[in-house]
Scaffold this active site. Structure first.
Site, PDB file in Angstrom:
ATOM      1  N   PHE A 172     -31.203 -30.870 -62.665  1.00 34.77           N
ATOM      2  CA  PHE A 172     -31.860 -30.117 -61.605  1.00 34.77           C
ATOM      3  C   PHE A 172     -30.832 -29.824 -60.522  1.00 34.77           C
ATOM      4  O   PHE A 172     -29.758 -30.425 -60.478  1.00 34.77           O
ATOM      5  CB  PHE A 172     -33.073 -30.869 -61.044  1.00 34.77           C
ATOM      6  CG  PHE A 172     -32.775 -32.255 -60.561  1.00 34.77           C
ATOM      7  CD1 PHE A 172     -32.407 -32.485 -59.240  1.00 34.77           C
ATOM      8  CD2 PHE A 172     -32.852 -33.332 -61.429  1.00 34.77           C
ATOM      9  CE1 PHE A 172     -32.124 -33.768 -58.792  1.00 34.77           C
ATOM     10  CE2 PHE A 172     -32.574 -34.616 -60.991  1.00 34.77           C
ATOM     11  CZ  PHE A 172     -32.210 -34.832 -59.663  1.00 34.77           C
ATOM     12  N   TYR A 173     -31.174 -28.887 -59.687  1.00 35.04           N
ATOM     13  CA  TYR A 173     -30.278 -28.425 -58.627  1.00 35.04           C
ATOM     14  C   TYR A 173     -30.857 -28.788 -57.267  1.00 35.04           C
ATOM     15  O   TYR A 173     -32.056 -28.683 -57.053  1.00 35.04           O
ATOM     16  CB  TYR A 173     -30.074 -26.907 -58.733  1.00 35.04           C
ATOM     17  CG  TYR A 173     -29.308 -26.556 -59.982  1.00 35.04           C
ATOM     18  CD1 TYR A 173     -27.935 -26.418 -59.951  1.00 35.04           C
ATOM     19  CD2 TYR A 173     -29.956 -26.430 -61.200  1.00 35.04           C
ATOM     20  CE1 TYR A 173     -27.221 -26.154 -61.102  1.00 35.04           C
ATOM     21  CE2 TYR A 173     -29.254 -26.164 -62.363  1.00 35.04           C
ATOM     22  CZ  TYR A 173     -27.881 -26.026 -62.308  1.00 35.04           C
ATOM     23  OH  TYR A 173     -27.171 -25.781 -63.455  1.00 35.04           O
ATOM     24  N   VAL A 174     -29.973 -29.207 -56.371  1.00 33.44           N
ATOM     25  CA  VAL A 174     -30.377 -29.433 -54.985  1.00 33.44           C
ATOM     26  C   VAL A 174     -29.795 -28.343 -54.088  1.00 33.44           C
ATOM     27  O   VAL A 174     -30.251 -28.168 -52.960  1.00 33.44           O
ATOM     28  CB  VAL A 174     -30.010 -30.851 -54.477  1.00 33.44           C
ATOM     29  CG1 VAL A 174     -30.843 -31.891 -55.222  1.00 33.44           C
ATOM     30  CG2 VAL A 174     -28.541 -31.149 -54.617  1.00 33.44           C
ATOM     31  N   VAL A 196     -34.548 -27.850 -56.227  1.00 31.86           N
ATOM     32  CA  VAL A 196     -34.972 -26.466 -55.991  1.00 31.86           C
ATOM     33  C   VAL A 196     -35.252 -25.866 -57.374  1.00 31.86           C
ATOM     34  O   VAL A 196     -34.480 -26.049 -58.306  1.00 31.86           O
ATOM     35  CB  VAL A 196     -33.907 -25.645 -55.211  1.00 31.86           C
ATOM     36  CG1 VAL A 196     -33.759 -26.166 -53.810  1.00 31.86           C
ATOM     37  CG2 VAL A 196     -32.577 -25.619 -55.913  1.00 31.86           C
ATOM     38  N   ASN A 245     -27.459 -21.820 -65.663  1.00 34.50           N
ATOM     39  CA  ASN A 245     -28.469 -22.872 -65.592  1.00 34.50           C
ATOM     40  C   ASN A 245     -29.203 -22.866 -64.255  1.00 34.50           C
ATOM     41  O   ASN A 245     -30.411 -23.098 -64.205  1.00 34.50           O
ATOM     42  CB  ASN A 245     -27.841 -24.242 -65.865  1.00 34.50           C
ATOM     43  CG  ASN A 245     -27.654 -24.489 -67.343  1.00 34.50           C
ATOM     44  OD1 ASN A 245     -28.613 -24.604 -68.083  1.00 34.50           O
ATOM     45  ND2 ASN A 245     -26.407 -24.580 -67.775  1.00 34.50           N
TER      46      ASN A 245
END
Length: 156
Positions: free
Chosen positions: A29-31, A81, A143
């Site tokens: 996942f992305y922050v 996010v 991604n």
């Protein structure tokens, strides 16, 4: 810091499966997800990595990667996010190169991408026949974009 040349492809067929040497399940996942930088957390085989990528070029970007405690990575998922990406990554060797074939699950079920990361250019003639259309530089297949926007629409 490592510079990488990364090419990304859709797959033409399942010809790669017979050469797959290993696989692992990945949750990431992305922050932070901006056009010129991303901050990603990846959990794989009970270990977590924090990865920072900088640069707007599709093929070559600066990348920094650090191990972080698994418990902290799990806690940071609350700050993701977009969507969490789930995929199985297969390692496939061809012509002296290592390809990473990602078979996505969850909301991205049915999407399969192959990546080739090398320190230098690989001529098209050296690419395996099971690779399909190259999508290097097409932001919809990054991604981070998959996490934010979901599966790209197939071209007509």
């Amino acid at each position: 810091m490592a510079k990488e040349i990364e090419r990304k492809f859709l797959l033409a067929d399942e010809g790669w499966r017979g050469s797959a040497s290993s696989s692992s399940s990945i949750r990431q996942f992305y922050v932070v997800a901006a056009p010129d930088r991303t901050v990603r957390i990846r959990i794989r085989d009970g270990q977590a990595l924090l990865t920072l990528k900088f640069g707007a070029q599709a093929k070559a970007r600066d990348e920094f990667e650090y191990p972080i405690p698994l418990a902290e990575a799990e806690e940071m998922q609350a700050f993701a996010v977009g969507n969490v990406i789930e995929k199985t990554r297969y390692h496939v060797r061809h012509g002296g190169y290592l390809y990473e074939v990602d078979v996505f699950g969850g909301d991205l079920e049915g999407l399969v991408l192959a990546e080739l990361e090398t320190p230098g250019e690989v001529p098209d003639a050296a690419l395996p026949a099971w690779l399909g259309r190259e999508v290097t530089g097409q932001a919809a297949y990054y991604n981070a974009s998959l996490a934010l926007s979901g599966r790209p629409a197939e071209p007509s």
